[in-house]
Design an enzyme around this catalytic site. Structure first.
Site, short mmCIF file in Angstrom:
data_model
loop_
_atom_site.label_atom_id
_atom_site.label_comp_id
_atom_site.label_asym_id
_atom_site.label_seq_id
_atom_site.Cartn_x
_atom_site.Cartn_y
_atom_site.Cartn_z
N LYS A 1 40.76 22.25 41.45
CA LYS A 1 39.32 21.88 41.66
C LYS A 1 39.22 20.53 41.86
CE LYS A 1 37.33 26.18 41.44
NZ LYS A 1 36.74 26.62 42.84
N TYR B 1 45.08 25.49 38.04
CA TYR B 1 43.63 25.81 38.59
C TYR B 1 42.75 24.74 38.53
CZ TYR B 1 38.90 27.40 38.58
OH TYR B 1 37.65 27.52 38.68
N SER C 1 33.88 23.25 39.04
CA SER C 1 34.13 23.94 37.75
C SER C 1 33.90 22.81 36.46
CB SER C 1 35.23 24.95 37.69
OG SER C 1 35.44 25.30 36.20
C1 WQD Z 1 34.95 31.61 26.04
C2 WQD Z 1 35.21 31.27 24.59
C3 WQD Z 1 37.56 31.47 24.02
C4 WQD Z 1 38.07 35.65 25.39
C5 WQD Z 1 36.97 29.90 31.48
C6 WQD Z 1 38.01 29.22 32.61
C7 WQD Z 1 37.10 28.00 33.31
C8 WQD Z 1 35.95 28.76 33.79
C9 WQD Z 1 35.29 29.70 33.04
C10 WQD Z 1 36.54 28.99 36.11
C11 WQD Z 1 36.49 30.45 24.41
C12 WQD Z 1 36.86 32.87 23.50
C13 WQD Z 1 37.70 34.47 25.12
C14 WQD Z 1 38.45 36.38 24.21
C15 WQD Z 1 37.60 34.89 22.69
N1 WQD Z 1 36.46 29.66 34.81
N2 WQD Z 1 37.40 34.10 23.80
N3 WQD Z 1 38.44 35.99 23.09
O1 WQD Z 1 37.86 29.54 28.60
O2 WQD Z 1 35.62 28.48 28.44
O3 WQD Z 1 36.39 29.17 30.62
O4 WQD Z 1 36.04 30.63 32.21
O5 WQD Z 1 36.09 28.07 36.67
O6 WQD Z 1 37.94 27.50 34.27
O7 WQD Z 1 38.93 28.50 31.74
O8 WQD Z 1 35.92 30.75 29.19
O9 WQD Z 1 35.28 33.05 28.62
O10 WQD Z 1 37.79 32.45 28.67
O11 WQD Z 1 36.12 31.73 27.01
O12 WQD Z 1 37.36 34.61 21.61
O13 WQD Z 1 38.88 37.57 24.47
O14 WQD Z 1 35.42 32.79 24.34
O15 WQD Z 1 38.45 30.90 23.21
O16 WQD Z 1 36.15 29.71 23.13
P1 WQD Z 1 36.47 29.34 29.00
P2 WQD Z 1 36.16 32.40 28.22
#
Ligand code: WQD
Length: 336
Positions: free
Chosen positions: A152, A148, A124
């Site tokens: 990885k 987490y 990841s």
């Molecule tokens: C994306 C963007 C949030 C939800 C995560 C894990 C990572 C990987 C992929 C496994 C960010 C914003 C999100 C919401 C928002 N998983 N957001 N409101 O955090 O980049 O990565 O998923 O490997 O390990 O950390 O993905 O989709 O949570 O967030 O504004 O309700 O959307 O701040 O900028 P992230 P995400």
């Protein structure tokens, strides 16, 4: 080839199995169904017209895994099985280390016992921690900001050391950026349990009326519109990246990391606007505080995968929004 897919009933696993079957591979699935449903596999069989062999097994069941390898002649393993919720990993680190790290060590020991030494591992972009800059190359600094991510990173180190100790091992470490969307049929997709942590499933649940509004976590980031920027990649493009990595394994010498992303960054507001344009659905949202631990900007330099694996993404953010919405509308309660 005969491929063992651990965690094959999950979101990325099921989409990868579909592509494996369409390519003519035989697939054995190992999954404990902790965070996935057998329905996903049934639908993959329906879509491809081919069957998979399923074994409900946990990576902590060494005897069960040994029996599986004795019963099936496995050529290579694609290893998805693992826990993946960042927040939960902070609350339950031992649960994450035992399932993700000990589980992987168990798998590798059984593979060694059966002389199976070909592995594609589901890593990841989280191994880049909170990156100071993007685009990220495979040589960018590695760090973990949560248990987490640490699992990885630890597993990547385990594979590198294993390959150094035994040159027969060949391993591809695939660093996913932000997988979203669903198969174009709308029959398989992302099926989060409870309140979605990730952006896209939350957006689709707002669009379908399951959630009132989206909280945009932070609008004061140093980005074009103040909201977080990520590299969203269509799950079908990601699945195809696994097949390319599998084909290339014989040419690897040891463990090799690849970024699987589009190379483009999209902000939260970009995603909302694109989703609204593609679906005609309005997404009510409110700008709230930053989510602790979030990076401002994170997107890939995916040139290594293009050069060495002959892989690059084909689908656009519009495709991702369209396919995510089709899955959501056809399956308002996921696989239930
Ligand atoms: C994306 C963007 C949030 C939800 C995560 C894990 C990572 C990987 C992929 C496994 C960010 C914003 C999100 C919401 C928002 N998983 N957001 N409101 O955090 O980049 O990565 O998923 O490997 O390990 O950390 O993905 O989709 O949570 O967030 O504004 O309700 O959307 O701040 O900028 P992230 P995400």
């Amino acid at each position: 080839m005969n491929i063992l897919v651990t965690g094959g009933a999950g979101f990325i696993g099921s989409h990868t199995i579909l592509e494996l079957l369409n390519e003519g591979h035989n697939v054995v699935v190992l999954d404990n169904l902790y965070n996935s449903k057998l329905t996903a596999l049934e639908r993959v069989e329906e879509l491809t017209g081919r069957s998979v062999t399923f074994r409900e097994l946990d990576l902590l069941d060494v005897h069960g895994m040994d029996k599986l390898f004795s019963e099936h002649s496995i050529d290579s393993v694609i290893h998805f099985a693992g826990l993946k919720a960042v927040g939960e990993s902070v609350e339950k680190p031992l649960f994450y280390y035992e399932n993700n790290v000990t589980g992987t060590i168990n798998l590798c020991n059984v593979m060694n016992d059966h002389n199976v030494k070909r592995m594609v591992f589901s890593s990841s972009a989280t191994v880049y921690g909170n990156p100071a800059e993007s685009p990220l190359t495979e040589d960018s600094e590695l760090s973990a900001t949560n248990p987490y991510g640490q699992t990885k990173l630890t597993i990547e180190h385990i594979f590198r050391d294993l390959c150094r100790s035994d040159s027969d091992w060949k391993v591809s470490l695939l660093r996913y950026f932000n997988p979203v969307g669903a198969h174009e049929s709308g029959r398989i997709g992302e099926d989060p349990t409870g309140i979605p942590n990730n952006l896209m499933p939350y957006v689709t649940q707002v669009a379908v009326g399951k959630r009132a509004r989206l909280s945009v976590f932070g609008s004061d980031y140093p980005t074009h519109d103040g909201t977080g920027v990520r590299d969203y990649i269509h799950v079908t493009d990601l699945a195809k990246g696994h097949l390319k990595a599998l084909e290339h394994l014989e040419q690897e010498s040891g463990a090799e990391a690849y970024n699987l992303g589009t190379g483009n960054g999209s902000s939260v507001l970009d995603v909302i606007k694109t989703f609204e344009k593609v679906t005609g659905k309005k997404i009510p949202y409110e700008l709230t505080d930053r989510r602790p631990g979030d990076a401002a900007i994170c997107f890939a330099d995916a040139s290594k995968a293009k050069k060495r694996l002959g892989w690059e993404t084909e689908k656009t953010l519009e495709d991702m929004c369209r396919d995510a919405w089709k899955w959501q509308t056809k399956n308002p309660d996921g696989y239930n």
